[in-house]
Scaffold this motif. Structure first.
Motif, mmCIF file in Angstrom:
data_model
loop_
_atom_site.group_PDB
_atom_site.id
_atom_site.type_symbol
_atom_site.label_atom_id
_atom_site.label_comp_id
_atom_site.label_asym_id
_atom_site.label_seq_id
_atom_site.Cartn_x
_atom_site.Cartn_y
_atom_site.Cartn_z
ATOM 1 N N LEU A 70 0.854 -1.307 0.082
ATOM 2 C CA LEU A 70 0.017 -0.017 -0.020
ATOM 3 C C LEU A 70 0.998 1.048 -0.064
ATOM 4 O O LEU A 70 2.009 1.068 0.618
ATOM 5 C CB LEU A 70 -0.932 -0.149 1.361
ATOM 6 C CG LEU A 70 -1.960 -0.790 1.444
ATOM 7 C CD1 LEU A 70 -2.496 -0.875 2.837
ATOM 8 C CD2 LEU A 70 -2.949 -0.892 0.242
ATOM 9 N N ALA A 126 -6.742 -0.225 -3.066
ATOM 10 C CA ALA A 126 -6.573 0.004 -1.641
ATOM 11 C C ALA A 126 -5.995 1.008 -0.966
ATOM 12 O O ALA A 126 -4.958 1.573 -1.811
ATOM 13 C CB ALA A 126 -6.126 -1.535 -1.200
ATOM 14 N N SER A 127 -6.158 1.142 0.105
ATOM 15 C CA SER A 127 -5.504 2.500 0.833
ATOM 16 C C SER A 127 -5.710 2.050 2.482
ATOM 17 O O SER A 127 -6.521 1.402 2.690
ATOM 18 C CB SER A 127 -6.287 3.519 0.418
ATOM 19 O OG SER A 127 -5.477 4.678 0.940
#
Length: 94
Positions: free
Chosen positions: A23, A49-50
């Protein structure tokens, strides 16, 4: 995700040292899993995603995904400037 006020830069990501999706460090940047389908692909899932929270930055924009509803627009602009639009079809919390 305009309805939720989410607008973020997206960086390609691979695997981290544990073999999991890496990430971006900042909760204000999203990662595209480069081994997933790319924007506009006719098959497969495009994985973004984060972090939703970091100690240094607090709450990030992805925290607002808790309020996502089916039908909401997700817009992704690729490296060539082409806009790809998706719609939320289901929302699941795990």
């Amino acid at each position: 995700v305009p309805d939720l006020g989410i607008e973020m830069d997206v960086e390609p990501q691979g695997l981290d040292e544990r073999g999991q999706m890496a990430l971006p460090r900042s909760a204000f940047d999203a990662g595209w899993y480069q081994y997933s389908a790319g924007p506009g692909a006719s098959q497969g899932a495009t994985v973004l995603a984060s972090h939703v929270f970091t100690v240094a930055e607090g709450e990030g924009p992805f925290l607002r995904l808790l309020d996502a509803q089916p039908g909401q627009l997700v817009s992704l602009v690729d490296a060539e400037g082409v806009r790809h639009e998706y719609r939320v079809t289901t929302v699941e919390q795990i």
